[in-house]
Design a protein around this motif. Structure first.
Motif, PDB file in Angstrom:
ATOM      1  N   ARG A 105       7.370   4.160  -6.871  1.00 47.16           N
ATOM      2  CA  ARG A 105       6.741   5.433  -6.903  1.00 47.16           C
ATOM      3  C   ARG A 105       5.966   5.773  -5.753  1.00 47.16           C
ATOM      4  N   ARG A 106       5.874   6.914  -5.351  1.00 45.21           N
ATOM      5  CA  ARG A 106       5.080   7.161  -4.016  1.00 45.21           C
ATOM      6  C   ARG A 106       3.724   7.446  -4.631  1.00 45.21           C
ATOM      7  N   LEU A 107       2.536   6.854  -4.290  1.00 43.36           N
ATOM      8  CA  LEU A 107       1.266   7.064  -4.713  1.00 43.36           C
ATOM      9  C   LEU A 107       0.657   8.362  -4.072  1.00 43.36           C
ATOM     10  N   PRO A 108      -0.284   8.870  -4.237  1.00 45.89           N
ATOM     11  CA  PRO A 108      -1.079   9.744  -3.873  1.00 45.89           C
ATOM     12  C   PRO A 108      -1.838   9.377  -2.722  1.00 45.89           C
TER      13      PRO A 108
ATOM     14  N   PRO B 210       0.736  -1.098   0.069  1.00 43.11           N
ATOM     15  CA  PRO B 210      -0.048   0.112  -0.067  1.00 43.11           C
ATOM     16  C   PRO B 210       0.782   1.238   0.012  1.00 43.11           C
ATOM     17  N   GLY B 211       0.378   2.401  -0.710  1.00 48.38           N
ATOM     18  CA  GLY B 211       1.251   3.350  -0.961  1.00 48.38           C
ATOM     19  C   GLY B 211       2.280   3.630  -1.821  1.00 48.38           C
ATOM     20  N   ILE B 212       2.692   2.639  -2.475  1.00 51.05           N
ATOM     21  CA  ILE B 212       3.558   2.740  -3.453  1.00 51.05           C
ATOM     22  C   ILE B 212       3.351   1.687  -4.708  1.00 51.05           C
ATOM     23  N   ASP B 213       4.045   1.836  -5.680  1.00 47.13           N
ATOM     24  CA  ASP B 213       4.076   1.219  -6.956  1.00 47.13           C
ATOM     25  C   ASP B 213       5.479   0.887  -7.594  1.00 47.13           C
ATOM     26  N   VAL B 214       5.569  -0.355  -7.471  1.00 48.56           N
ATOM     27  CA  VAL B 214       7.143  -0.843  -8.084  1.00 48.56           C
ATOM     28  C   VAL B 214       7.318  -1.426  -9.407  1.00 48.56           C
ATOM     29  N   ALA B 215       8.352  -1.512  -9.896  1.00 52.17           N
ATOM     30  CA  ALA B 215       8.838  -2.254 -10.985  1.00 52.17           C
ATOM     31  C   ALA B 215      10.126  -2.663 -11.034  1.00 52.17           C
TER      32      ALA B 215
ATOM     33  N   GLU C  17       7.856  12.979  -1.741  1.00 48.92           N
ATOM     34  CA  GLU C  17       6.364  13.396  -2.146  1.00 48.92           C
ATOM     35  C   GLU C  17       5.558  12.769  -3.095  1.00 48.92           C
ATOM     36  N   PRO C  18       4.453  12.401  -2.893  1.00 55.41           N
ATOM     37  CA  PRO C  18       3.487  11.908  -3.802  1.00 55.41           C
ATOM     38  C   PRO C  18       3.674  12.237  -5.273  1.00 55.41           C
ATOM     39  N   GLY C  19       3.896  10.963  -6.226  1.00 55.52           N
ATOM     40  CA  GLY C  19       4.162  11.282  -7.450  1.00 55.52           C
ATOM     41  C   GLY C  19       5.448  11.067  -8.077  1.00 55.52           C
ATOM     42  N   SER C  20       6.242  11.224  -6.944  1.00 52.72           N
ATOM     43  CA  SER C  20       7.730  10.973  -7.305  1.00 52.72           C
ATOM     44  C   SER C  20       8.150   9.517  -7.407  1.00 52.72           C
ATOM     45  N   VAL C  21       9.347   9.291  -8.191  1.00 53.83           N
ATOM     46  CA  VAL C  21       9.958   8.136  -8.531  1.00 53.83           C
ATOM     47  C   VAL C  21      11.276   8.072  -8.335  1.00 53.83           C
ATOM     48  N   LEU C  22      11.663   6.860  -7.444  1.00 50.62           N
ATOM     49  CA  LEU C  22      12.899   6.604  -7.175  1.00 50.62           C
ATOM     50  C   LEU C  22      13.622   5.545  -8.144  1.00 50.62           C
TER      51      LEU C  22
ATOM     52  N   SER D 276      13.340  11.988 -16.957  1.00 50.40           N
ATOM     53  CA  SER D 276      12.606  13.059 -16.945  1.00 50.40           C
ATOM     54  C   SER D 276      11.629  13.309 -18.139  1.00 50.40           C
ATOM     55  N   VAL D 277      12.253  13.082 -19.277  1.00 51.74           N
ATOM     56  CA  VAL D 277      11.150  13.265 -20.456  1.00 51.74           C
ATOM     57  C   VAL D 277      10.396  11.817 -20.888  1.00 51.74           C
ATOM     58  N   SER D 278      10.363  10.935 -20.074  1.00 54.24           N
ATOM     59  CA  SER D 278       9.684   9.788 -20.572  1.00 54.24           C
ATOM     60  C   SER D 278       8.095  10.326 -19.975  1.00 54.24           C
ATOM     61  N   ARG D 279       7.062   9.763 -20.768  1.00 53.31           N
ATOM     62  CA  ARG D 279       5.673  10.004 -20.723  1.00 53.31           C
ATOM     63  C   ARG D 279       4.942   8.697 -20.329  1.00 53.31           C
ATOM     64  N   ALA D 280       5.663   7.842 -20.072  1.00 59.82           N
ATOM     65  CA  ALA D 280       4.928   6.723 -19.549  1.00 59.82           C
ATOM     66  C   ALA D 280       4.454   6.636 -18.125  1.00 59.82           C
ATOM     67  N   ARG D 281       3.232   6.324 -18.055  1.00 57.53           N
ATOM     68  CA  ARG D 281       2.409   6.305 -16.779  1.00 57.53           C
ATOM     69  C   ARG D 281       2.604   5.180 -15.994  1.00 57.53           C
ATOM     70  N   ASP D 282       2.795   3.952 -16.678  1.00 55.10           N
ATOM     71  CA  ASP D 282       2.936   2.886 -16.243  1.00 55.10           C
ATOM     72  C   ASP D 282       4.530   2.399 -15.766  1.00 55.10           C
ATOM     73  N   LEU D 283       4.544   2.059 -14.725  1.00 54.36           N
ATOM     74  CA  LEU D 283       6.028   1.873 -14.303  1.00 54.36           C
ATOM     75  C   LEU D 283       6.810   0.771 -14.979  1.00 54.36           C
ATOM     76  N   ASP D 284       6.107  -0.262 -15.521  1.00 50.85           N
ATOM     77  CA  ASP D 284       6.757  -1.178 -16.026  1.00 50.85           C
ATOM     78  C   ASP D 284       7.029  -0.805 -17.465  1.00 50.85           C
ATOM     79  N   LEU D 285       6.278   0.112 -18.348  1.00 46.32           N
ATOM     80  CA  LEU D 285       6.505   0.755 -19.420  1.00 46.32           C
ATOM     81  C   LEU D 285       7.755   1.701 -19.278  1.00 46.32           C
ATOM     82  N   LEU D 286       7.758   2.355 -18.036  1.00 45.76           N
ATOM     83  CA  LEU D 286       8.985   3.076 -17.802  1.00 45.76           C
ATOM     84  C   LEU D 286      10.249   2.425 -17.709  1.00 45.76           C
TER      85      LEU D 286
END
Length: 706
Positions: A700-703, A487-492, A634-639, A666-676
């Motif tokens: 990624r920190r989810l909202p 809960p609270g994070i998304d990972v790939a 912060e929410p929405g950030s990706v490490l 920075s320039v990637s527009r992939a919303r899905d972490l797997d695509l990123l």
């Protein structure tokens, strides 16, 4: 691309050109375009592993221009090339690449009369060719579906000048007929395209019988490999050469060869007209000695090209690692080098013959005969029981021995060769030919030697594959099979093992639920590429997991794990990065032991390389303290955590590579972490320069509402 290559050769004065493309999904280079030399000369290099010690592979791996200045430098830097082409020439290789993908490479050859380096105009022509070829390949790759790679190299020899005036052509023909010396012309493949009456009389053969054939094949007294070697030397070096043939009781003959971009002109004169010791003077080489022609053989001899090919194949097989490498080498080099129209390579597996490679046959045909017992009453199995090769010069010979033997359409001669290594059968090799073939004793001996080389290589490769499979299974078992959702994070995550010729690595990653509101991510790299590194990786990952769940800070986790390595006396260093995500307080804590710094993409899309105090690698000293730094999360950030295989490559500055990776993040527009994750690893997944494992972990920190 063929037009681009011929234009490049014209602009640079190159005598030969070759274009290679990377095979999609494989770490191999495939020859797709050839100009200026016959297929037989390029046959050893139709397919090249990208990590092979070959100029074009070096150019592609390092994304740089490679220059080789003559025979001595070739022998020193690239001995396998010098073994097959022991002639004097200059060579340049350059990668065909754009900003993100290496597509392949180009190779050019020049005579040594060319200056010892390319001038500025020639370098610009070479660079422009590579840029244009990269654009053409990018355009082709963007098609849906993309065009397939050619299965065989396309030969695009330089075109002859426009047709001569018929009157002038007739006058030239009259001129050659009046000359007291023999004149003939060979194309780049060595076939006779013209011969005057004097030449036909000197060699004691009819002109009609000679046209379209190679002299050393049509004239039995020219069967010595030295004669074919002189032709190869003229083609590759583009320099005149000569030799004298002493034919026993018959008059000796002197041959002068004058090559250019379209073929070779040959002058034939009685041997006594050439002053002793002056043979080869036109080429600037040592005088070519007179060669006494042996008695006519009963059938076609083994040529110089086949001898050189056997030497090259032996050297290549000694470097082949797995069975797949051996199969590709055998299949790709034997067909062009030794003349068969079909090839089937079989491996003994649990008492059955399994087809592991073939050329010149349909899949449906070979599948019907896959898996035959080694005790079956068929030739490919029987040669294993006896250890003796069997040759069938005609279809009638095959039918007499095996009335019900299958026959592929258009095959009329066969060689069945047992593959025996250390007295044990490992497989069989079947070569088939379109035309009946007498298989003279010299050729039978050559093919038997060939089978022995393949058997030894296949036995080594099977052992390598077994050990490699065991090691890879160990490493796979030690890596997490999946990252459980939290809960609270998304990972790939991505793990890409190193390519051809590499053992297993010590790269690892993990995601640990430390408390209900705290998650710890770890990524690391144990020194080495073997089972010891994999086993130590498992111990490090277990130690980190234990200390993280006990509530230790990132710095303390590293310090405690470091003391464990000191107690184990592992004698190996490990880089490691710990990231703790505190979801309750929106904070991130980091500590590193000599690992590449993480990347952070903030919610606004900006990305940077995070500055983390560089701690000492684990395993160097016993008592080491590691600093922990704290940042907002912060929410929405990706490490992004990664191992050095993602950013390191020969000739590239690692700082620049990390900055480029941050820019792609920075320039990637992939919303899905797997695509990123796929986007960030694309350049190493299809790149030619990767020689290390790659691990990537994205968090990624989810909202809060998620």
């Amino acid at each position: 691309m063929a037009a681009v290559l011929t234009g490049l050769m014209r602009d640079t004065g190159a005598s030969a050109g070759l274009v290679y493309l990377l095979v999609p999904g494989d770490r191999m280079l495939r020859l797709v375009l050839l100009s200026g030399v016959p297929r037989e000369v390029a046959a050893p290099w139709v397919r090249i592993p990208v990590d092979a010690p070959i100029p074009v592979a070096d150019a592609i791996r390092e994304r740089t221009y490679v220059w080789v200045g003559g025979r001595q430098e070739i022998a020193h830097r690239y001995p396998k090339i010098g073994m097959v082409l022991p002639y004097d020439f200059l060579l340049a290789a350059a990668p065909i690449a754009d900003s993100s993908i290496v597509w392949g490479g180009v190779v050019l050859l020049w005579p040594v009369s060319h200056p010892p380096q390319l001038d500025a105009r020639e370098r610009e022509s070479l660079d422009a060719h590579c840029r244009l070829s990269a654009r053409l390949l990018r355009r082709a790759a963007d098609q849906d579906p993309p065009p397939p790679h050619p299965t065989a190299p396309l030969v695009v020899h330089p075109e002859r000048p426009s047709e001569a005036d018929p009157a002038l052509a007739g006058a030239a023909l009259d001129l050659t007929e009046r000359l007291p010396v023999g004149c003939c012309a060979l194309d780049l493949d060595g076939r006779i395209t013209f011969i005057n009456t004097a030449a036909a009389e000197l060699v004691n053969a009819g002109a009609a019988d000679l046209l379209g054939s190679r002299p050393w094949e049509a004239l039995l007294w020219l069967n010595d490999p030295a004669f074919e070697d002189r032709y190869r030397a003229a083609i590759v070096t583009r320099r005149p050469t000569s030799f004298t043939v002493v034919r026993g009781q018959a008059a000796s003959l002197h041959f002068d060869l004058y090559p250019d971009s379209t073929g070779i002109s040959v002058l034939i004169s009685p041997g006594e007209e050439t002053p002793p010791g002056e043979e080869g003077a036109e080429s600037g080489e040592a005088p070519a000695p007179a060669v006494h022609a042996p008695p006519p053989p009963p059938a076609e001899p083994v040529g110089t090209a086949a001898v050189y090919q056997l030497m090259h194949l032996a050297a290549s097989l000694s470097e082949a690692a797995g069975v797949h490498d051996v199969v590709e080498l055998v299949a790709d080099q034997i067909v062009p080098a030794f003349g068969p129209d079909g090839l089937v390579l079989m491996n003994v597996d649990e008492g059955r013959l399994r087809i592991i490679g073939h050329r010149g046959y349909s899949e449906e045909f070979v599948e019907r005969y896959d898996g035959k017992p080694v005790t079956a009453p068929v030739t490919d199995a029987q040669v294993l029981a006896t250890g003796v090769p069997v040759f069938f010069p005609t279809y009638e010979d095959l039918v007499d021995a095996h009335p019900h033997a299958p026959r592929y359409e258009g095959r009329n001669a066969w060689a069945f060769l047992p593959l025996i290594a250390s007295g044990r059968p490992v497989g069989s090799l079947i070569l088939s030919y379109e035309r009946p073939r007498p298989f003279p004793s010299a050729e039978r001996a050559l093919l038997t030697s060939l089978a022995g080389l393949i058997a030894q290589a296949l036995a080594r490769a099977r052992l390598y594959d077994a050990e490699h499979s065991l090691a890879r299974s160990l490493q796979t078992a030690l890596l997490p099979h999946g990252l459980a959702p939290m809960p609270g994070i998304d990972v790939a995550a991505r793990y890409l093992p190193a390519g051809h010729g590499m053992d297993i690595g010590g790269d690892f990653y993990d995601l640990i639920r430390a408390t209900p509101t705290t998650v710890v991510a770890v990524i690391g790299d144990v020194q080495g590429h073997n089972t010891t590194a994999a086993a130590l990786m498992g111990q490090v990952r277990t130690a980190v997991h234990a200390h993280a769940t006990a509530g230790a800070s990132p710095g303390d986790i590293l310090a405690r794990t470091n003391r464990l390595l000191d107690d184990l006396d592992a004698d190996r260093f490990t880089s490691c990065l710990i990231a703790e995500f505190d979801l309750a307080h929106d904070r991130l804590r980091l500590a590193t032991a000599g690992h590449p710094p993480p990347l952070l993409r903030r919610a606004d899309g900006s990305a940077e390389v995070l500055e983390v105090p560089p701690g000492l690698l684990l395993g160097i000293a016993a008592d080491v303290a590691y600093d922990t730094v704290e940042l907002p999360w912060e929410p929405g950030s990706v490490l992004a955590l990664y191992t050095d295989g993602l950013v390191e490559a020969p000739g590239l500055d690692i700082g620049t590579s990390m900055a480029d990776l941050a820019e792609r993040l920075s320039v990637s527009r992939a919303r899905d972490l797997d695509l990123l994750a796929d986007e960030l690893t694309l350049h190493v997944k299809h790149g030619a320069h990767r020689t290390d494992d790659v691990a990537l972990l994205l968090v990624r920190r989810l909202p809060p509402e998620s």
